[in-house]
Scaffold this motif. Structure first.
Motif, PDB file in Angstrom:
ATOM      1  N   ALA A  49       0.825  -1.211   0.000  1.00 25.60           N
ATOM      2  CA  ALA A  49       0.000   0.000   0.000  1.00 25.60           C
ATOM      3  C   ALA A  49       0.857   1.257   0.000  1.00 25.60           C
ATOM      4  O   ALA A  49       0.398   2.325  -0.395  1.00 25.60           O
ATOM      5  CB  ALA A  49      -0.935   0.002   1.212  1.00 25.60           C
ATOM      6  N   GLU A  50       2.108   1.127   0.399  1.00 26.81           N
ATOM      7  CA  GLU A  50       3.016   2.271   0.455  1.00 26.81           C
ATOM      8  C   GLU A  50       3.919   2.383  -0.777  1.00 26.81           C
ATOM      9  O   GLU A  50       4.732   3.296  -0.866  1.00 26.81           O
ATOM     10  CB  GLU A  50       3.890   2.180   1.709  1.00 26.81           C
ATOM     11  N   TRP A  51       3.792   1.457  -1.715  1.00 25.99           N
ATOM     12  CA  TRP A  51       4.651   1.463  -2.895  1.00 25.99           C
ATOM     13  C   TRP A  51       4.344   2.652  -3.793  1.00 25.99           C
ATOM     14  O   TRP A  51       3.199   3.022  -3.992  1.00 25.99           O
ATOM     15  CB  TRP A  51       4.477   0.186  -3.709  1.00 25.99           C
ATOM     16  N   THR A  52       5.374   3.202  -4.374  1.00 19.72           N
ATOM     17  CA  THR A  52       5.232   4.249  -5.388  1.00 19.72           C
ATOM     18  C   THR A  52       5.028   3.583  -6.747  1.00 19.72           C
ATOM     19  O   THR A  52       5.135   2.351  -6.874  1.00 19.72           O
ATOM     20  CB  THR A  52       6.493   5.122  -5.449  1.00 19.72           C
ATOM     21  N   ILE A  53       4.792   4.390  -7.758  1.00 22.03           N
ATOM     22  CA  ILE A  53       4.679   3.869  -9.124  1.00 22.03           C
ATOM     23  C   ILE A  53       5.970   3.152  -9.512  1.00 22.03           C
ATOM     24  O   ILE A  53       5.940   2.069 -10.103  1.00 22.03           O
ATOM     25  CB  ILE A  53       4.358   5.011 -10.118  1.00 22.03           C
ATOM     26  N   LEU A  54       7.097   3.726  -9.125  1.00 19.72           N
ATOM     27  CA  LEU A  54       8.391   3.115  -9.434  1.00 19.72           C
ATOM     28  C   LEU A  54       8.580   1.787  -8.700  1.00 19.72           C
ATOM     29  O   LEU A  54       9.131   0.838  -9.260  1.00 19.72           O
ATOM     30  CB  LEU A  54       9.530   4.079  -9.101  1.00 19.72           C
ATOM     31  N   GLU A  74       2.957   3.301 -17.130  1.00 21.30           N
ATOM     32  CA  GLU A  74       2.222   4.208 -18.017  1.00 21.30           C
ATOM     33  C   GLU A  74       0.837   4.544 -17.462  1.00 21.30           C
ATOM     34  O   GLU A  74       0.337   5.661 -17.637  1.00 21.30           O
ATOM     35  CB  GLU A  74       2.094   3.594 -19.412  1.00 21.30           C
ATOM     36  N   GLN A  75       0.216   3.591 -16.795  1.00 18.65           N
ATOM     37  CA  GLN A  75      -1.105   3.806 -16.201  1.00 18.65           C
ATOM     38  C   GLN A  75      -1.011   4.398 -14.790  1.00 18.65           C
ATOM     39  O   GLN A  75      -2.019   4.571 -14.111  1.00 18.65           O
ATOM     40  CB  GLN A  75      -1.895   2.495 -16.167  1.00 18.65           C
ATOM     41  N   GLU A  76       0.220   4.683 -14.339  1.00 15.20           N
ATOM     42  CA  GLU A  76       0.480   5.297 -13.036  1.00 15.20           C
ATOM     43  C   GLU A  76      -0.122   4.494 -11.885  1.00 15.20           C
ATOM     44  O   GLU A  76      -0.764   5.031 -10.986  1.00 15.20           O
ATOM     45  CB  GLU A  76      -0.017   6.747 -13.019  1.00 15.20           C
ATOM     46  N   ILE A  77       0.129   3.177 -11.913  1.00 17.16           N
ATOM     47  CA  ILE A  77      -0.358   2.287 -10.860  1.00 17.16           C
ATOM     48  C   ILE A  77       0.643   2.297  -9.711  1.00 17.16           C
ATOM     49  O   ILE A  77       1.784   1.874  -9.867  1.00 17.16           O
ATOM     50  CB  ILE A  77      -0.538   0.842 -11.394  1.00 17.16           C
ATOM     51  N   ASP A  78       0.204   2.792  -8.572  1.00 16.73           N
ATOM     52  CA  ASP A  78       1.035   2.739  -7.373  1.00 16.73           C
ATOM     53  C   ASP A  78       0.533   1.580  -6.506  1.00 16.73           C
ATOM     54  O   ASP A  78      -0.351   0.819  -6.929  1.00 16.73           O
ATOM     55  CB  ASP A  78       1.019   4.069  -6.616  1.00 16.73           C
TER      56      ASP A  78
END
Length: 122
Positions: A49-54, A74-78
């Motif tokens: 839950a704390e992950w960034t997109i990267l 590309e879809q900015e899934i964090d």
């Protein structure tokens, strides 16, 4: 070889086609990135839950889905978005091939969601 849906082959259900490392995906990420911190020291890596997109991109890249990892980026899934994804989101919403999409959902997204649920209910 003809395609056989997983539900018709019960002995394959839940089995990953990917190599199964003895370490968890989070531990493998620390090992592969050369991080000196253990996964337990970095609670950000332990909690998707704390992950960034990267972080999401790197997770799928290191899991062997480099091309598909780009779709998540590309879809900015964090991490929060990843944990909310449904099967149909992965299969149709990311515009990735069906085979990898099925593996990604069954063996990664669903597993991360279940792990998150277990840890948040404890």
């Amino acid at each position: 070889m003809d395609f056989v849906p997983p539900f018709l082959v019960p002995e394959l259900r839940g089995a990953s086609c990917l190599p199964t490392p003895s370490a968890s995906p989070v531990e493998m990420e620390s090992i592969e990135s050369g991080s000196t911190k253990s996964p337990t020291e970095n609670s950000k890596l332990l909690d998707p839950a704390e992950w960034t997109i990267l972080d999401v991109f790197n997770y799928f890249k290191k899991a062997g889905f480099e091309d598909q990892a780009m779709a998540f980026q590309e879809q900015e899934i964090d991490g929060k978005s990843l944990l909310l994804m449904k099967r149909s989101d992965v299969l149709t919403g990311l515009a990735i091939k069906l085979g990898p999409a099925l593996k990604i959902y069954e063996y990664h997204v669903k597993a991360l969601q279940m792990r998150h649920l277990k840890s948040s209910s404890s």
